[in-house]
Design a protein around this motif. Structure first.
Motif, PDB file in Angstrom:
ATOM      1  N   ASN A   1      28.250 -13.190  -3.799  1.00 37.80           N
ATOM      2  CA  ASN A   1      28.016 -13.999  -2.624  1.00 37.80           C
ATOM      3  C   ASN A   1      27.242 -15.274  -2.958  1.00 37.80           C
ATOM      4  O   ASN A   1      27.483 -16.311  -2.353  1.00 37.80           O
ATOM      5  CB  ASN A   1      27.262 -13.205  -1.568  1.00 37.80           C
ATOM      6  CG  ASN A   1      28.171 -12.225  -0.850  1.00 37.80           C
ATOM      7  OD1 ASN A   1      29.385 -12.369  -0.869  1.00 37.80           O
ATOM      8  ND2 ASN A   1      27.567 -11.237  -0.204  1.00 37.80           N
ATOM      9  N   LEU A   2      26.315 -15.168  -3.879  1.00 38.56           N
ATOM     10  CA  LEU A   2      25.534 -16.340  -4.266  1.00 38.56           C
ATOM     11  C   LEU A   2      26.439 -17.395  -4.901  1.00 38.56           C
ATOM     12  O   LEU A   2      26.324 -18.584  -4.598  1.00 38.56           O
ATOM     13  CB  LEU A   2      24.410 -15.956  -5.224  1.00 38.56           C
ATOM     14  CG  LEU A   2      23.540 -17.111  -5.727  1.00 38.56           C
ATOM     15  CD1 LEU A   2      22.842 -17.818  -4.565  1.00 38.56           C
ATOM     16  CD2 LEU A   2      22.532 -16.619  -6.751  1.00 38.56           C
ATOM     17  N   GLN A   3      27.342 -16.944  -5.765  1.00 41.46           N
ATOM     18  CA  GLN A   3      28.239 -17.884  -6.427  1.00 41.46           C
ATOM     19  C   GLN A   3      29.128 -18.595  -5.400  1.00 41.46           C
ATOM     20  O   GLN A   3      29.319 -19.810  -5.475  1.00 41.46           O
ATOM     21  CB  GLN A   3      29.105 -17.167  -7.460  1.00 41.46           C
ATOM     22  CG  GLN A   3      29.987 -18.122  -8.245  1.00 41.46           C
ATOM     23  CD  GLN A   3      30.794 -17.417  -9.315  1.00 41.46           C
ATOM     24  OE1 GLN A   3      30.810 -16.194  -9.397  1.00 41.46           O
ATOM     25  NE2 GLN A   3      31.470 -18.198 -10.138  1.00 41.46           N
ATOM     26  N   ILE A   4      29.646 -17.867  -4.436  1.00 46.68           N
ATOM     27  CA  ILE A   4      30.481 -18.460  -3.391  1.00 46.68           C
ATOM     28  C   ILE A   4      29.668 -19.476  -2.588  1.00 46.68           C
ATOM     29  O   ILE A   4      30.133 -20.576  -2.294  1.00 46.68           O
ATOM     30  CB  ILE A   4      31.080 -17.365  -2.484  1.00 46.68           C
ATOM     31  CG1 ILE A   4      32.090 -16.540  -3.264  1.00 46.68           C
ATOM     32  CG2 ILE A   4      31.722 -17.967  -1.247  1.00 46.68           C
ATOM     33  CD1 ILE A   4      32.577 -15.300  -2.538  1.00 46.68           C
TER      34      ILE A   4
END
Length: 85
Positions: A1-4
């Motif tokens: 989720n952080l990467q997105i």
């Protein structure tokens, strides 16, 4: 989720910079490309009425403030014209 989330933030930043850079480009009546876009706008909005002259009261018919539409792009630069198109 952080990467997105980081990808989305990066994408928004790139979009913001692209829009801001376009806004900083002043409309130039000596630039053939700018003038072609302006005439294209006229033709899209008034397909059954020919523009009599580049500077004309006809521009007021479609919402411009005066006879020369370039003055309406002072604050938004080329971004204003691109958005109208």
């Amino acid at each position: 989720n952080l990467q997105i989330s980081l990808l989305q933030i990066s994408g928004y930043k790139k979009l913001y910079l692209a829009v801001e850079n376009l806004r900083k480009v002043p409309y130039d009546s000596e630039n053939e490309e700018h003038e072609e876009q302006l005439i294209e706008l006229w033709n899209l909005l008034m397909p059954h009425q020919s523009l009599r002259a580049r500077i004309s009261k006809q521009w007021c018919d479609i919402g411009f403030q005066g006879e020369d539409p370039k003055t309406d792009f002072r604050g938004m630069g080329l971004l204003g014209l691109v958005n109208l198109l």
